[in-house]
Design a protein around this motif. Sequence first.
Motif, PDB file in Angstrom:
ATOM      1  N   VAL A 156      -0.466  11.457  -4.419  1.00  0.00           N
ATOM      2  CA  VAL A 156      -1.135  10.244  -3.931  1.00  0.00           C
ATOM      3  C   VAL A 156      -1.679   9.440  -5.102  1.00  0.00           C
ATOM      4  O   VAL A 156      -1.496   8.221  -5.174  1.00  0.00           O
ATOM      5  N   TYR A 157      -2.348  10.114  -6.037  1.00  0.00           N
ATOM      6  CA  TYR A 157      -2.930   9.389  -7.156  1.00  0.00           C
ATOM      7  C   TYR A 157      -1.850   8.757  -8.033  1.00  0.00           C
ATOM      8  O   TYR A 157      -1.995   7.611  -8.480  1.00  0.00           O
ATOM      9  N   THR A 158      -0.770   9.475  -8.268  1.00  0.00           N
ATOM     10  CA  THR A 158       0.326   8.923  -9.075  1.00  0.00           C
ATOM     11  C   THR A 158       0.875   7.652  -8.443  1.00  0.00           C
ATOM     12  O   THR A 158       1.108   6.649  -9.127  1.00  0.00           O
ATOM     13  N   ALA A 159       1.061   7.696  -7.125  1.00  0.00           N
ATOM     14  CA  ALA A 159       1.565   6.508  -6.418  1.00  0.00           C
ATOM     15  C   ALA A 159       0.562   5.360  -6.504  1.00  0.00           C
ATOM     16  O   ALA A 159       0.937   4.201  -6.725  1.00  0.00           O
ATOM     17  N   ALA A 160      -0.726   5.676  -6.337  1.00  0.00           N
ATOM     18  CA  ALA A 160      -1.758   4.632  -6.378  1.00  0.00           C
ATOM     19  C   ALA A 160      -1.874   4.032  -7.768  1.00  0.00           C
ATOM     20  O   ALA A 160      -2.074   2.818  -7.924  1.00  0.00           O
ATOM     21  N   GLU A 161      -1.727   4.860  -8.789  1.00  0.00           N
ATOM     22  CA  GLU A 161      -1.818   4.358 -10.156  1.00  0.00           C
ATOM     23  C   GLU A 161      -0.646   3.438 -10.476  1.00  0.00           C
ATOM     24  O   GLU A 161      -0.822   2.382 -11.102  1.00  0.00           O
ATOM     25  N   LEU A 162       0.543   3.830 -10.053  1.00  0.00           N
ATOM     26  CA  LEU A 162       1.706   2.967 -10.241  1.00  0.00           C
ATOM     27  C   LEU A 162       1.512   1.641  -9.521  1.00  0.00           C
ATOM     28  O   LEU A 162       1.795   0.572 -10.066  1.00  0.00           O
ATOM     29  N   HIS A 163       0.995   1.698  -8.281  1.00  0.00           N
ATOM     30  CA  HIS A 163       0.728   0.481  -7.514  1.00  0.00           C
ATOM     31  C   HIS A 163      -0.306  -0.380  -8.239  1.00  0.00           C
ATOM     32  O   HIS A 163      -0.167  -1.606  -8.291  1.00  0.00           O
ATOM     33  N   GLN A 164      -1.316   0.254  -8.813  1.00  0.00           N
ATOM     34  CA  GLN A 164      -2.379  -0.480  -9.496  1.00  0.00           C
ATOM     35  C   GLN A 164      -1.838  -1.287 -10.671  1.00  0.00           C
ATOM     36  O   GLN A 164      -2.332  -2.384 -10.951  1.00  0.00           O
ATOM     37  N   LEU A 165      -0.824  -0.767 -11.350  1.00  0.00           N
ATOM     38  CA  LEU A 165      -0.275  -1.463 -12.504  1.00  0.00           C
ATOM     39  C   LEU A 165       0.380  -2.780 -12.124  1.00  0.00           C
ATOM     40  O   LEU A 165       0.411  -3.720 -12.914  1.00  0.00           O
ATOM     41  N   THR A 166       0.908  -2.845 -10.906  1.00  0.00           N
ATOM     42  CA  THR A 166       1.597  -4.064 -10.474  1.00  0.00           C
ATOM     43  C   THR A 166       0.766  -4.921  -9.528  1.00  0.00           C
ATOM     44  O   THR A 166       0.920  -6.138  -9.501  1.00  0.00           O
ATOM     45  N   ASP A 176      -6.119   4.335   0.044  1.00  0.00           N
ATOM     46  CA  ASP A 176      -6.662   4.729   1.346  1.00  0.00           C
ATOM     47  C   ASP A 176      -5.553   4.972   2.360  1.00  0.00           C
ATOM     48  O   ASP A 176      -5.608   5.920   3.149  1.00  0.00           O
ATOM     49  N   SER A 177      -4.537   4.123   2.331  1.00  0.00           N
ATOM     50  CA  SER A 177      -3.452   4.270   3.304  1.00  0.00           C
ATOM     51  C   SER A 177      -2.700   5.573   3.086  1.00  0.00           C
ATOM     52  O   SER A 177      -2.291   6.236   4.043  1.00  0.00           O
ATOM     53  N   LEU A 178      -2.538   5.972   1.836  1.00  0.00           N
ATOM     54  CA  LEU A 178      -1.864   7.234   1.547  1.00  0.00           C
ATOM     55  C   LEU A 178      -2.720   8.425   1.959  1.00  0.00           C
ATOM     56  O   LEU A 178      -2.222   9.388   2.548  1.00  0.00           O
TER      57      LEU A 178
END
Length: 213
Positions: A156-166, A176-178
């Motif tokens: 979850v954190y890896t996905a959120a961090e990748l999302h945060q970059l973009t 939160d959704s994850l």
Amino acid sequence: MAAMRARLLQLALPLVKEHGFTRETLARSVLALPEPRAEPLTDSAVSALFGEGDNARRTLIQAWLEEGRVRMRTPVPSAKDALRGRLRYNEPALAHLPEAFALLASPKYGIPPLDVRPAFWHAAGVADEACYAAKEPTIGAPQLSWYSRRASLAAVYTAAELHQLTSPETADAFLDSLLDSAAKVKQAVDETQLFSSYVIKSWAGIIKSSGVF
């Protein structure tokens, strides 16, 4: 020398926002001493203290990641709060993170393939600190539950961090959704091989976005 090195690394961290994960940042760290020097460190001094070439930059990145884990150790109501706090820590350095992650994943010698071990260590470390800060069961808990919980939080954190970059403005909502779909995430990463594949693909996306490779 070890004490001075550690002190200068701590003084360099606030400079990352402006100067990035660079040898210049390390050189400028001496200007933040209580009795600052008149000039930044010479390049040879940076090499002597922190490593030659890009190894000095790797030293700075690892110190920055470790500081992020340390800051997660304040007790929080839930793992979600801990992960949100870790995303906040990224914000000042956000513009520099794709290149930093790409450097960590690049081999010190030779030609890629990339070294994905830093991706695992980073994701697993954040997940473990989140569980600890939220006082979730430790390793004394049933093994499958302990590992699967950390694997799911790491994914979850890896996905959120990748999302945060973009899309930094929607990073919290995405996290939160994850987490709200944690059961689905847990099912997806119950097997270590699947978790490993997920982290590799996510970091590949981060590295691709950096334009380094």
